[in-house]
Design an enzyme around this catalytic site. Structure first.
Site, PDB file in Angstrom:
ATOM      1  CB  ALA A   1      -0.956  -0.056   1.273  1.00 25.37           C
TER       2      ALA A   1
ATOM      3  N   GLY B   1       0.445  -4.912   0.734  1.00 27.55           N
ATOM      4  CA  GLY B   1      -0.630  -5.003   0.044  1.00 27.55           C
ATOM      5  C   GLY B   1      -0.482  -5.579  -1.560  1.00 27.55           C
TER       6      GLY B   1
ATOM      7  CD  GLU C   1      -2.220  -7.653   2.991  1.00 26.45           C
ATOM      8  OE1 GLU C   1      -1.845  -6.472   2.747  1.00 26.45           O
ATOM      9  OE2 GLU C   1      -2.907  -7.871   3.914  1.00 26.45           O
TER      10      GLU C   1
ATOM     11  CD  GLU D   1       1.704  -5.365   5.561  1.00 23.85           C
ATOM     12  OE1 GLU D   1       2.368  -6.531   5.932  1.00 23.85           O
ATOM     13  OE2 GLU D   1       1.259  -5.200   4.492  1.00 23.85           O
TER      14      GLU D   1
HETATM   15  N1  COA Z   1       4.602   3.156  -0.575  1.00 19.57           N
HETATM   16  C1  COA Z   1       5.075   4.441  -0.745  1.00 19.57           C
HETATM   17  N2  COA Z   1       6.213   4.437  -1.827  1.00 19.57           N
HETATM   18  C2  COA Z   1       7.046   3.422  -1.657  1.00 19.57           C
HETATM   19  C3  COA Z   1       6.613   2.307  -1.223  1.00 19.57           C
HETATM   20  C4  COA Z   1       5.214   2.148  -0.808  1.00 19.57           C
HETATM   21  N3  COA Z   1       4.909   0.826  -0.019  1.00 19.57           N
HETATM   22  N4  COA Z   1       7.734   1.410  -1.552  1.00 19.57           N
HETATM   23  C5  COA Z   1       8.564   2.051  -2.241  1.00 19.57           C
HETATM   24  N5  COA Z   1       8.289   3.207  -2.451  1.00 19.57           N
HETATM   25  C6  COA Z   1       9.049   4.334  -2.814  1.00 19.57           C
HETATM   26  C7  COA Z   1      10.205   4.848  -2.042  1.00 19.57           C
HETATM   27  O1  COA Z   1       9.682   5.756  -1.047  1.00 19.57           O
HETATM   28  C8  COA Z   1      10.887   5.412  -2.994  1.00 19.57           C
HETATM   29  O2  COA Z   1      10.571   6.662  -3.496  1.00 19.57           O
HETATM   30  P1  COA Z   1      11.525   7.915  -3.572  1.00 19.57           P
HETATM   31  O3  COA Z   1      12.351   7.381  -4.821  1.00 19.57           O
HETATM   32  O4  COA Z   1      10.804   9.094  -3.944  1.00 19.57           O
HETATM   33  O5  COA Z   1      12.422   7.914  -2.463  1.00 19.57           O
HETATM   34  C9  COA Z   1      10.902   4.410  -4.057  1.00 19.57           C
HETATM   35  O6  COA Z   1       9.703   3.811  -4.171  1.00 19.57           O
HETATM   36  C10 COA Z   1      12.060   3.512  -4.188  1.00 19.57           C
HETATM   37  O7  COA Z   1      12.094   2.663  -3.211  1.00 19.57           O
HETATM   38  P2  COA Z   1      13.217   2.554  -2.370  1.00 19.57           P
HETATM   39  O8  COA Z   1      13.221   2.357  -0.914  1.00 19.57           O
HETATM   40  O9  COA Z   1      14.244   3.657  -2.497  1.00 19.57           O
HETATM   41  O10 COA Z   1      13.931   1.218  -2.996  1.00 19.57           O
HETATM   42  P3  COA Z   1      14.868   0.271  -2.305  1.00 19.57           P
HETATM   43  O11 COA Z   1      15.438  -0.526  -3.366  1.00 19.57           O
HETATM   44  O12 COA Z   1      16.130   0.994  -1.578  1.00 19.57           O
HETATM   45  O13 COA Z   1      13.804  -0.513  -1.575  1.00 19.57           O
HETATM   46  C11 COA Z   1      11.939  -1.778  -0.908  1.00 19.57           C
HETATM   47  C12 COA Z   1      12.989  -1.322  -2.123  1.00 19.57           C
HETATM   48  C13 COA Z   1      10.859  -2.644  -1.541  1.00 19.57           C
HETATM   49  C14 COA Z   1      12.668  -2.756   0.270  1.00 19.57           C
HETATM   50  C15 COA Z   1      11.575  -0.604  -0.093  1.00 19.57           C
HETATM   51  O14 COA Z   1      11.062   0.117  -0.989  1.00 19.57           O
HETATM   52  C16 COA Z   1      10.475  -0.731   1.066  1.00 19.57           C
HETATM   53  O15 COA Z   1      10.762  -1.350   2.016  1.00 19.57           O
HETATM   54  N6  COA Z   1       9.198  -0.232   0.633  1.00 19.57           N
HETATM   55  C17 COA Z   1       8.287  -0.699   1.401  1.00 19.57           C
HETATM   56  C18 COA Z   1       7.660  -1.874   1.716  1.00 19.57           C
HETATM   57  C19 COA Z   1       6.588  -2.118   2.637  1.00 19.57           C
HETATM   58  O16 COA Z   1       6.653  -1.920   3.880  1.00 19.57           O
HETATM   59  N7  COA Z   1       5.225  -2.528   2.230  1.00 19.57           N
HETATM   60  C20 COA Z   1       4.144  -2.471   3.013  1.00 19.57           C
HETATM   61  C21 COA Z   1       3.440  -1.333   3.115  1.00 19.57           C
HETATM   62  S1  COA Z   1       2.106  -1.580   4.271  1.00 19.57           S
END
Ligand code: COA
Length: 262
Positions: free
Chosen positions: A69, A114, A117, A137
């Site tokens: 999400a 999400g 999911e 989460e």
């Molecule tokens: N919601 C909003 N933005 C998200 C996102 C999410 N769930 N997942 C990634 N992004 C965005 C990041 O904020 C970043 O934006 P920016 O370039 O403007 O800073 C961009 O996507 C790239 O992500 P980044 O974290 O820089 O890439 P990474 O390769 O270092 O890490 C992940 C990749 C997937 C491990 C990491 O993005 C992450 O942990 N995301 C969230 C996962 C999560 O907790 N999901 C459950 C949500 S309830």
């Protein structure tokens, strides 16, 4: 058929609808608009396609199916209203799960929160070798709110499901395959092709049988909706905690969260 979506790229080939979630800069995170468009796709656009054989849902680019999400929408969802925030996504996922034609997730990269999911609500999952699955989460001070606490144990069993949710760790495509979370593994970039091949095969079977099998299998889990409702109550309560605000602030501030159990 015309579609006019901002965050879904849609293509119909040979009776198969391919929908690509298209927010690659945010790793295809599912914001309110994406859920609204997926809702329109499953309840209006797809049913209007003559001779529809099935649907493939995948992510745009080669990094993500959907990384969860959209966390930037989490700021300010507290004050007892967080459960309402989840409702549109949960309605869409249930519509996907009970759709009368096969819906296959072609997971091409991160399927987290999400995103995982959404993949779990699809009938089948195909994973490219770069795919990663997880329900992180707990690292945000929340819990999966789109049915993850209910569907993951159904798919892989309670033990591994609890481990994934409690640690928040990601698993590889190979491990997801071994656990039965995904039906087939492919080379990176070949997930959609494999999903199409399976939909073609299913479309040679009796269409009424397909419809009834999907309906019958979904009836087998009578407590799913009650479970998702209770999951939503926990989500609402957690969304009002300092830990949740810390988890979201930490993610957005690109730092590690420090939780105090408050
Ligand atoms: N919601 C909003 N933005 C998200 C996102 C999410 N769930 N997942 C990634 N992004 C965005 C990041 O904020 C970043 O934006 P920016 O370039 O403007 O800073 C961009 O996507 C790239 O992500 P980044 O974290 O820089 O890439 P990474 O390769 O270092 O890490 C992940 C990749 C997937 C491990 C990491 O993005 C992450 O942990 N995301 C969230 C996962 C999560 O907790 N999901 C459950 C949500 S309830």
């Amino acid at each position: 058929m015309e579609s006019n979506y901002s965050y879904l790229q849609v293509e119909i080939t040979n009776g198969i609808l391919i929908a690509r979630i298209d927010r690659p800069k945010a790793l295809n995170a599912l914001n309110t608009q994406v859920f609204a468009e997926l809702g329109n796709l499953i309840s209006v656009f797809a049913p209007g396609i003559q001779g529809l054989k099935g649907i493939v849902i995948t992510g745009s680019g080669d990094r993500a199916f959907a990384a969860g999400a959209d966390i930037s929408e989490f700021t300010g969802i507290g004050t007892g209203k967080a459960k309402e925030f989840l409702t549109p996504g949960n309605v869409v996922l249930r519509q996907i799960e009970t759709f009368h034609r096969p819906v296959i997730a072609a997971v091409n990269g991160f399927a987290l929160g999400g995103g995982c999911e959404l993949a779990m609500a699809c009938h089948l999952r195909i994973a490219g070798e770069k795919a990663r699955f997880g329900l992180p989460e707990a690292s945000l001070g929340i819990l999966p709110g789109y049915g993850g606490t209910q569907r993951l144990p159904q798919l892989i069993g309670k033990s591994k499901a609890l481990e994934m949710m409690l640690t928040g760790d990601m698993i590889t495509a190979e491990e997801a395959f071994r656990l039965g979370l995904v039906n087939h593994l492919t080379e990176a970039g070949k997930e959609t092709e494999k999903a199409i091949e399976i939909i073609e095969k299913i479309s040679s079977r009796g269409p009424l049988s397909i419809q009834r099998i999907i309906a019958a299998v979904n009836t087998y889990y009578p407590h799913l909706e009650a479970g998702i409702d209770e999951e939503g109550n926990h989500f609402r309560d957690l969304a009002d905690t300092a830990d949740f605000r810390e988890g979201v602030a930490a993610f957005l501030g690109k730092r590690k969260a420090v939780f105090e159990g408050k």
